[in-house]
Write an enzyme that holds these catalytic residues in place. Structure first.
Site, PDB file in Angstrom:
ATOM      1  N   ARG A   1      -2.384   8.613   3.416  1.00 39.12           N
ATOM      2  CA  ARG A   1      -2.597   9.536   4.539  1.00 39.12           C
ATOM      3  C   ARG A   1      -1.333   9.860   5.329  1.00 39.12           C
ATOM      4  O   ARG A   1      -1.331  10.731   6.192  1.00 39.12           O
ATOM      5  CB  ARG A   1      -3.686   8.975   5.470  1.00 39.12           C
ATOM      6  CG  ARG A   1      -5.071   9.159   4.873  1.00 39.12           C
ATOM      7  CD  ARG A   1      -6.129   8.997   5.928  1.00 39.12           C
ATOM      8  NE  ARG A   1      -6.375   7.601   6.240  1.00 39.12           N
ATOM      9  CZ  ARG A   1      -6.721   7.157   7.445  1.00 39.12           C
ATOM     10  NH1 ARG A   1      -6.819   7.995   8.472  1.00 39.12           N
ATOM     11  NH2 ARG A   1      -6.955   5.890   7.637  1.00 39.12           N
TER      12      ARG A   1
ATOM     13  N   GLU B   1     -16.833  -6.865   5.380  1.00 36.33           N
ATOM     14  CA  GLU B   1     -16.197  -5.545   5.403  1.00 36.33           C
ATOM     15  C   GLU B   1     -17.238  -4.481   5.755  1.00 36.33           C
ATOM     16  O   GLU B   1     -18.412  -4.609   5.393  1.00 36.33           O
ATOM     17  CB  GLU B   1     -15.552  -5.242   4.049  1.00 36.33           C
ATOM     18  CG  GLU B   1     -14.293  -6.049   3.796  1.00 36.33           C
ATOM     19  CD  GLU B   1     -13.267  -5.858   4.899  1.00 36.33           C
ATOM     20  OE1 GLU B   1     -12.755  -4.739   5.051  1.00 36.33           O
ATOM     21  OE2 GLU B   1     -12.988  -6.823   5.640  1.00 36.33           O
TER      22      GLU B   1
ATOM     23  N   GLY C   1       2.268  -5.201   7.000  1.00 35.89           N
ATOM     24  CA  GLY C   1       3.474  -4.426   7.284  1.00 35.89           C
ATOM     25  C   GLY C   1       3.216  -3.164   8.095  1.00 35.89           C
ATOM     26  O   GLY C   1       4.141  -2.587   8.655  1.00 35.89           O
ATOM     27  N   ASP C   2       1.950  -2.750   8.170  1.00 35.98           N
ATOM     28  CA  ASP C   2       1.650  -1.511   8.904  1.00 35.98           C
ATOM     29  C   ASP C   2       1.000  -1.797  10.249  1.00 35.98           C
ATOM     30  O   ASP C   2       0.370  -0.926  10.837  1.00 35.98           O
ATOM     31  CB  ASP C   2       0.760  -0.588   8.058  1.00 35.98           C
ATOM     32  CG  ASP C   2      -0.602  -1.193   7.770  1.00 35.98           C
ATOM     33  OD1 ASP C   2      -0.850  -2.351   8.153  1.00 35.98           O
ATOM     34  OD2 ASP C   2      -1.436  -0.487   7.158  1.00 35.98           O
TER      35      ASP C   2
ATOM     36  N   GLN D   1       3.633  -6.499  -6.131  1.00 36.56           N
ATOM     37  CA  GLN D   1       2.217  -6.342  -6.451  1.00 36.56           C
ATOM     38  C   GLN D   1       2.107  -4.953  -7.079  1.00 36.56           C
ATOM     39  O   GLN D   1       1.983  -3.948  -6.393  1.00 36.56           O
ATOM     40  CB  GLN D   1       1.357  -6.432  -5.178  1.00 36.56           C
ATOM     41  CG  GLN D   1      -0.130  -6.390  -5.494  1.00 36.56           C
ATOM     42  CD  GLN D   1      -0.998  -6.163  -4.264  1.00 36.56           C
ATOM     43  OE1 GLN D   1      -0.543  -5.616  -3.253  1.00 36.56           O
ATOM     44  NE2 GLN D   1      -2.255  -6.555  -4.353  1.00 36.56           N
TER      45      GLN D   1
ATOM     46  N   GLY E   1       0.818  -1.221   0.000  1.00 37.58           N
ATOM     47  CA  GLY E   1       0.000   0.000   0.000  1.00 37.58           C
ATOM     48  C   GLY E   1       0.847   1.264   0.000  1.00 37.58           C
ATOM     49  O   GLY E   1       1.999   1.271   0.437  1.00 37.58           O
TER      50      GLY E   1
HETATM   51  C1  UD1 Z   1      -8.299  -4.711   6.258  1.00 34.73           C
HETATM   52  C2  UD1 Z   1      -9.341  -5.840   6.331  1.00 34.73           C
HETATM   53  C3  UD1 Z   1     -10.319  -5.530   7.452  1.00 34.73           C
HETATM   54  C4  UD1 Z   1      -9.591  -5.350   8.769  1.00 34.73           C
HETATM   55  C5  UD1 Z   1      -8.514  -4.294   8.631  1.00 34.73           C
HETATM   56  C6  UD1 Z   1      -7.666  -4.291   9.882  1.00 34.73           C
HETATM   57  C7  UD1 Z   1      -9.592  -6.671   4.061  1.00 34.73           C
HETATM   58  C8  UD1 Z   1     -10.434  -6.669   2.849  1.00 34.73           C
HETATM   59  N1  UD1 Z   1     -10.012  -5.923   5.067  1.00 34.73           N
HETATM   60  O1  UD1 Z   1      -8.999  -3.542   5.871  1.00 34.73           O
HETATM   61  O2  UD1 Z   1     -11.274  -6.604   7.579  1.00 34.73           O
HETATM   62  O3  UD1 Z   1     -10.522  -5.018   9.799  1.00 34.73           O
HETATM   63  O4  UD1 Z   1      -7.650  -4.576   7.520  1.00 34.73           O
HETATM   64  O5  UD1 Z   1      -6.772  -3.218   9.841  1.00 34.73           O
HETATM   65  O6  UD1 Z   1      -8.598  -7.349   4.108  1.00 34.73           O
HETATM   66  N2  UD1 Z   1      -2.312  -4.175   1.020  1.00 34.73           N
HETATM   67  C9  UD1 Z   1      -1.520  -4.671   0.007  1.00 34.73           C
HETATM   68  N3  UD1 Z   1      -2.036  -4.829  -1.227  1.00 34.73           N
HETATM   69  C10 UD1 Z   1      -3.327  -4.508  -1.513  1.00 34.73           C
HETATM   70  C11 UD1 Z   1      -4.144  -4.019  -0.466  1.00 34.73           C
HETATM   71  C12 UD1 Z   1      -3.604  -3.853   0.779  1.00 34.73           C
HETATM   72  O7  UD1 Z   1      -0.333  -4.958   0.227  1.00 34.73           O
HETATM   73  O8  UD1 Z   1      -3.712  -4.684  -2.664  1.00 34.73           O
HETATM   74  C13 UD1 Z   1      -1.734  -4.001   2.351  1.00 34.73           C
HETATM   75  C14 UD1 Z   1      -1.772  -2.561   2.809  1.00 34.73           C
HETATM   76  O9  UD1 Z   1      -0.582  -1.887   2.457  1.00 34.73           O
HETATM   77  C15 UD1 Z   1      -1.915  -2.699   4.314  1.00 34.73           C
HETATM   78  C16 UD1 Z   1      -2.709  -3.998   4.469  1.00 34.73           C
HETATM   79  O10 UD1 Z   1      -2.535  -4.703   3.267  1.00 34.73           O
HETATM   80  O11 UD1 Z   1      -0.672  -2.870   4.946  1.00 34.73           O
HETATM   81  C17 UD1 Z   1      -4.177  -3.766   4.750  1.00 34.73           C
HETATM   82  O12 UD1 Z   1      -4.767  -3.087   3.685  1.00 34.73           O
HETATM   83  P1  UD1 Z   1      -5.829  -1.932   3.903  1.00 34.73           P
HETATM   84  O13 UD1 Z   1      -6.227  -1.426   2.582  1.00 34.73           O
HETATM   85  O14 UD1 Z   1      -5.343  -0.970   4.904  1.00 34.73           O
HETATM   86  O15 UD1 Z   1      -7.053  -2.776   4.514  1.00 34.73           O
HETATM   87  P2  UD1 Z   1      -8.262  -2.200   5.356  1.00 34.73           P
HETATM   88  O16 UD1 Z   1      -9.212  -1.538   4.433  1.00 34.73           O
HETATM   89  O17 UD1 Z   1      -7.777  -1.441   6.506  1.00 34.73           O
HETATM   90 CA    CA Z   2      -5.797  -0.310   7.093  1.00 34.12          CA
END
Ligand code: UD1
Ligand code: CA
Length: 450
Positions: free
Chosen positions: A15, A154, A104-105, A75, A11
């Site tokens: 923000r 979600e 990772g976050d 990715q 990601g």
């Molecule tokens: C995700 C979960 C949610 C959970 C929340 C907890 C999903 C669909 N949702 O939502 O149920 O409550 O985390 O914090 O999984 N990332 C990638 N590649 C992508 C998308 C995301 O590497 O294509 C990484 C992001 O950089 C991040 C993590 O995955 O580190 C989570 O992604 P994010 O988009 O923040 O998920 P949330 O919408 O917060």
């Molecule tokens: Ca998140």
């Protein structure tokens, strides 16, 4: 059971408002990615795959800097967490065992929590880490029936009734690796976000007759970082937890809230840390050492009984043996200071060795840099370096030698010798008095003229 970590770190972190990829922002002197890898390391993973996208090169470099066996997959487009996990499939094609997905976050998952998930895997095909959220906000909701997990929904796709659920998804998921990739391959993006949700694998697994369950942890562990404000909160949380641990380990902190630890600071029992001390990465402090107020230490080792500061700076490669004294406004870099040696005031000791029981006078400087190369200064045992000595490296002072105050030492000094190198002093009787009179009369004349 062999374990593979899949760390989602693609990601952008919009923000954060930063050029740096989100997972490289630091908490306690280490990128949050490394904190996630450190939690995962407690499972002694056979394989680690980092899914990188934004700033992939820098992210991969940081991850491999901490664990050179980590693999990085790209990715290119972030189409969702499920899509992210799918990118790890080819890297793990030859892997048999469990996969565990971390973000990772999300830096604070405790090793014990991951162990509990690994244990739950003995009885369930898919194990999800959940938590009771004080404010469930936009987290994914866990729909359960007793011990069983039915599905994850979600926030964007949830019904009003589902949104009242307070048991939320942390994001950490464990399953057999081959099963995980099978399930992820079946995930579609026909949802409110148009993303491939990793979370959909639970419902798919259940429909296939596989079992799923929830392991619960404290909400604090699942803290994810999306903004600088959250980064600051995470730093505060790390420091608070670390201070409490250090106190419990038998270290005196007179003002714990003013002491900042790095992710890897090691402090021995009965050490004393005075207020306003900052530790950068890679510092070890042995039992019974004292770090006095307003000191800054990184990449250094302080032995038993040594006293550092107040206002001292120890930089990488500073190694203090037992009972060494480093005083106010002293900087030490890449230097080994032997037992009982003292550098008490206003000095710079860099690229040097200082022998046991040597005393370095106030204002001494090792002139280690000629503008291109760095050079070493070697000082023997029981040497007395006079105040304001410039040691122009490369240079050595033999055991039991001495330098006169104010000397500029450019050549080696043999053992037991005295080196003196300063302009001879001249004394002009009465000249100060005459000078003052002359200057004062000049001032009087110019005041009249004005
Ligand atoms: C995700 C979960 C949610 C959970 C929340 C907890 C999903 C669909 N949702 O939502 O149920 O409550 O985390 O914090 O999984 N990332 C990638 N590649 C992508 C998308 C995301 O590497 O294509 C990484 C992001 O950089 C991040 C993590 O995955 O580190 C989570 O992604 P994010 O988009 O923040 O998920 P949330 O919408 O917060
Ligand atoms: Ca998140």
């Amino acid at each position: 059971m062999a374990t593979a970590l899949i760390i989602l770190a693609a990601g952008m972190g919009t923000r954060m408002n930063s050029d740096l990829p989100k997972v490289l922002h630091q908490i306690a002197g280490a990128p949050m990615l490394i904190h996630a890898m450190k939690s995962g390391a407690s499972l002694e993973p056979e394989r680690t795959v980092i899914v990188a996208g934004h700033g992939a090169e820098a992210v991969g470099k940081a991850g491999q800097g901490w664990d050179d066996r980590a693999e990085v997959v790209l990715q290119a487009e972030q189409l969702g967490t499920g899509h992210g996990v799918a990118q790890a499939q080819s890297a793990l094609a030859d892997f048999n065992g469990d996969a565990i997905v971390l973000y990772g976050d999300t830096p604070f998952i405790r090793p014990e929590t991951l162990t509990a998930m690994a244990a739950a895997r003995q009885f369930h095909d898919v194990v999800v880490l959940g938590f009771q959220a004080a404010d469930p906000g936009r987290y994914g909701r866990l729909v359960t029936a007793g011990e069983a997990l039915e599905k994850i929904v979600e926030y964007k796709d949830a019904t009003d009734k589902e949104r009242t659920i307070t048991l939320c998804n942390s994001g950490v998921i464990a399953a057999d690796a081959a099963t995980l990739f099978d399930l992820v391959a079946a995930v579609k993006n026909d949802n409110a976000a148009g993303e491939y949700y990793l979370t959909d694998i639970v419902e798919i697994a259940r429909a296939r007759g596989l079992s799923a369950t929830v392991v619960r942890c404290e909400e604090a562990e699942t803290m994810g970082i999306n903004s600088r404000a959250e980064l600051a909160v995470a730093e505060g949380a790390f420091q608070a937890a670390r201070r409490a641990e250090v106190l419990a380990d038998g270290v005196t902190l007179q003002a714990p809230d003013t002491v900042y630890f790095a992710h890897d600071t090691v402090v021995g029992r009965d050490a004393v840390i005075e207020p306003n001390v900052v530790f950068g990465p890679h510092v070890t402090i042995e039992s019974g050492a004292t770090i006095r107020a307003f000191s800054h230490l990184e990449g250094c080792h302080v032995s038993r009984g040594a006293v550092v500061g107040p206002y001292a700076r120890l930089r990488p490669g500073a190694e203090l043996a037992e009972n060494v004294r480093i005083g106010n406004f002293v900087e030490v870099k890449n230097a080994q200071i032997a037992e009982g040696a003292k550098v008490n005031h206003l000095s710079y000791i860099g690229d040097a060795t200082v022998g046991a029981a040597t005393n370095i006078g106030a204002g001494t400087i090792t002139c280690n840099y000629d503008g291109v190369f760095k050079h070493r200064t070697v000082i023997g045992e029981r040497v007395f370096v006079g105040s304001n000595t410039m040691l122009v490296a490369p240079v050595s002072l033999g055991d039991d030698s001495m330098t006169a105050s104010g000397s500029v030492i450019t050549r080696d000094v043999p053992a037991a010798a005295l080196a003196l190198s300063r302009a001879p002093q001249e004394v002009k009787p009465g000249l100060a008095k005459r000078m003052f009179e002359k200057l004062k009369s000049k001032r009087a004349k110019s005041a009249k003229g004005a």
